[in-house]
Design a protein around this motif. Structure first.
Motif, PDB file in Angstrom:
ATOM      1  N   SER A 108     -20.469  29.586  20.322  1.00 37.52           N
ATOM      2  CA  SER A 108     -21.317  30.759  20.092  1.00 37.52           C
ATOM      3  C   SER A 108     -20.456  31.973  19.787  1.00 37.52           C
ATOM      4  CB  SER A 108     -22.217  31.017  21.308  1.00 37.52           C
ATOM      5  OG  SER A 108     -21.447  31.129  22.493  1.00 37.52           O
ATOM      6  N   LYS A 109     -19.321  31.711  19.162  1.00 34.42           N
ATOM      7  CA  LYS A 109     -18.425  32.778  18.701  1.00 34.42           C
ATOM      8  C   LYS A 109     -17.634  32.248  17.517  1.00 34.42           C
ATOM      9  CE  LYS A 109     -14.599  31.524  21.776  1.00 34.42           C
ATOM     10  NZ  LYS A 109     -13.592  32.019  22.729  1.00 34.42           N
ATOM     11  N   PRO A 110     -17.221  33.120  16.616  1.00 32.83           N
ATOM     12  CA  PRO A 110     -16.383  32.659  15.501  1.00 32.83           C
ATOM     13  C   PRO A 110     -15.035  32.169  16.000  1.00 32.83           C
ATOM     14  CG  PRO A 110     -17.332  34.839  15.060  1.00 32.83           C
ATOM     15  CD  PRO A 110     -17.577  34.544  16.504  1.00 32.83           C
ATOM     16  N   LEU A 111     -14.449  31.252  15.271  1.00 30.41           N
ATOM     17  CA  LEU A 111     -13.118  30.764  15.595  1.00 30.41           C
ATOM     18  C   LEU A 111     -12.122  31.907  15.421  1.00 30.41           C
ATOM     19  CD1 LEU A 111     -11.720  28.002  16.262  1.00 30.41           C
ATOM     20  CD2 LEU A 111     -11.154  27.897  13.836  1.00 30.41           C
ATOM     21  N   ALA A 112     -11.319  32.164  16.438  1.00 35.37           N
ATOM     22  CA  ALA A 112     -10.378  33.285  16.417  1.00 35.37           C
ATOM     23  C   ALA A 112      -8.992  32.827  15.961  1.00 35.37           C
ATOM     24  CB  ALA A 112     -10.280  33.914  17.804  1.00 35.37           C
ATOM     25  N   ASP A 113      -8.198  33.781  15.509  1.00 38.20           N
ATOM     26  CA  ASP A 113      -6.824  33.483  15.074  1.00 38.20           C
ATOM     27  C   ASP A 113      -6.013  32.867  16.221  1.00 38.20           C
ATOM     28  OD1 ASP A 113      -7.310  34.409  12.532  1.00 38.20           O
ATOM     29  OD2 ASP A 113      -6.506  36.420  12.924  1.00 38.20           O
ATOM     30  N   GLU A 114      -6.296  33.316  17.447  1.00 38.77           N
ATOM     31  CA  GLU A 114      -5.537  32.763  18.576  1.00 38.77           C
ATOM     32  C   GLU A 114      -5.885  31.298  18.827  1.00 38.77           C
ATOM     33  OE1 GLU A 114      -8.372  35.904  20.503  1.00 38.77           O
ATOM     34  OE2 GLU A 114      -7.212  35.692  18.653  1.00 38.77           O
ATOM     35  N   ASN A 115      -7.125  30.882  18.493  1.00 37.39           N
ATOM     36  CA  ASN A 115      -7.481  29.464  18.604  1.00 37.39           C
ATOM     37  C   ASN A 115      -6.651  28.634  17.633  1.00 37.39           C
ATOM     38  OD1 ASN A 115     -10.852  30.595  18.866  1.00 37.39           O
ATOM     39  ND2 ASN A 115      -9.635  29.796  20.560  1.00 37.39           N
ATOM     40  N   LYS A 116      -6.544  29.134  16.411  1.00 42.10           N
ATOM     41  CA  LYS A 116      -5.757  28.421  15.395  1.00 42.10           C
ATOM     42  C   LYS A 116      -4.281  28.384  15.777  1.00 42.10           C
ATOM     43  CE  LYS A 116      -8.932  29.984  11.777  1.00 42.10           C
ATOM     44  NZ  LYS A 116      -9.069  30.814  10.552  1.00 42.10           N
TER      45      LYS A 116
END
Length: 292
Positions: free
Chosen positions: A89-97
């Motif tokens: 329920s949130k966009p994928l963040a740069d920190e996830n990548k």
């Protein structure tokens, strides 16, 4: 090394079994034919996923839907190969990548939702119908401790905040702090961290002066809870679709690489007319309603 005929056959059989197991593991990660399709993550997306899983049982699909760790948990489980589809329920963040560089994240938006600042009916009836961003910050930072300070009843404030990494929490933090890092939780006996949406709703209902961030769909049919307007803007479908309401958010499925097999069939179903009807059923906006 010299093998007897029996030992050689046993060796070949065990080798073949190992290869098949590895192939099965790869197929499972991509949502292939072997084993149950594992879906996990956001408690907001889960009701839609669970209904879709039930509908697809008639087609012989075995699908398990879980909610360990919310959106962040789903993303982490997807990256480690434990599941085939993460709900977020949130966009994928740069920190996830950055944290999972070997994962080929492929997000698919399935609809949209709103996070509300939810109060009890007692608080709303006492005069709290609208809050500014500064007032919401004051409540969640423990600086406003009685509802009378914001035009409400003489009643102690009790804050139920979400765990870090939850999509709901991140939407609230972005509304309150933008790109700045939010402060640590207040050291207060009237502040607690909660997990999923059902737990949050139950805590709100059990505490007369409670406030919490919660998907607005989870209070539909619960007249003892109210979403306040934020700066005079209500979380109506029109305001969510236009982005006027400040805590609107997209809802996603994520896969590692292009979805295949069961995973593709499951996602395609949720994107179909029947699947999008489940978004409406649970109080969310469809892709058509938000112009996608």
């Amino acid at each position: 090394m010299v093998f007897s005929k029996k030992r050689r056959l046993a060796y070949l059989a065990s080798t073949a079994l190992m290869v098949m197991s590895l192939a099965t593991a790869c197929a499972d990660k991509k949502g292939g034919a072997a084993g149950a399709l594992q879906v996990s993550g956001s408690t907001t997306v889960a009701p839609v996923a669970a209904d879709a899983a039930q509908a697809l049982k008639a087609d012989g699909l075995d699908i398990t839907v879980a909610t360990q760790g919310g959106s962040a948990g789903g993303i982490s489980q997807l990256a480690s190969g434990q599941i085939s589809i993460a709900m977020s329920s949130k966009p994928l963040a740069d920190e996830n990548k950055a944290a999972h560089p070997d994962t080929d994240f492929r997000p698919v938006q399935i609809g949209a939702d709103a996070v509300g600042v939810i109060v009890t009916q007692q608080v709303a009836d006492g005069g709290v119908k609208d809050l500014t961003a500064a007032q919401v910050r004051g409540l969640f930072e423990g600086k406003i401790t009685n509802w009378s300070e914001v035009g409400g009843p003489d009643l102690e404030v009790f804050v139920y905040d979400k765990e870090p990494g939850r999509g709901t929490r991140e939407v609230l933090d972005k509304y309150l702090y933008g790109e700045e890092k939010p402060p640590p939780p207040p050291e207060s006996g009237n502040f607690a961290i909660v997990g999923g949406n059902l737990e949050t709703r139950n805590k709100l209902k059990s505490t007369p002066g409670a406030v919490a961030p919660l998907s607005t769909s989870f209070i539909e049919g619960h007249d003892d809870l109210q979403a306040v307007t934020l700066g005079g803007i209500a979380p109506t479908p029109e305001n969510i679709a236009s982005g006027t309401y400040p805590m609107s958010r997209p809802l996603y499925f994520l896969t590692d690489g292009e979805p295949e097999g069961k995973a593709k069939k499951f996602i395609d179903y949720v994107l179909s007319a029947k699947g999008q009807a489940l978004m409406t059923k649970h109080g969310y906006l469809t892709l058509e309603q938000i112009g996608k």
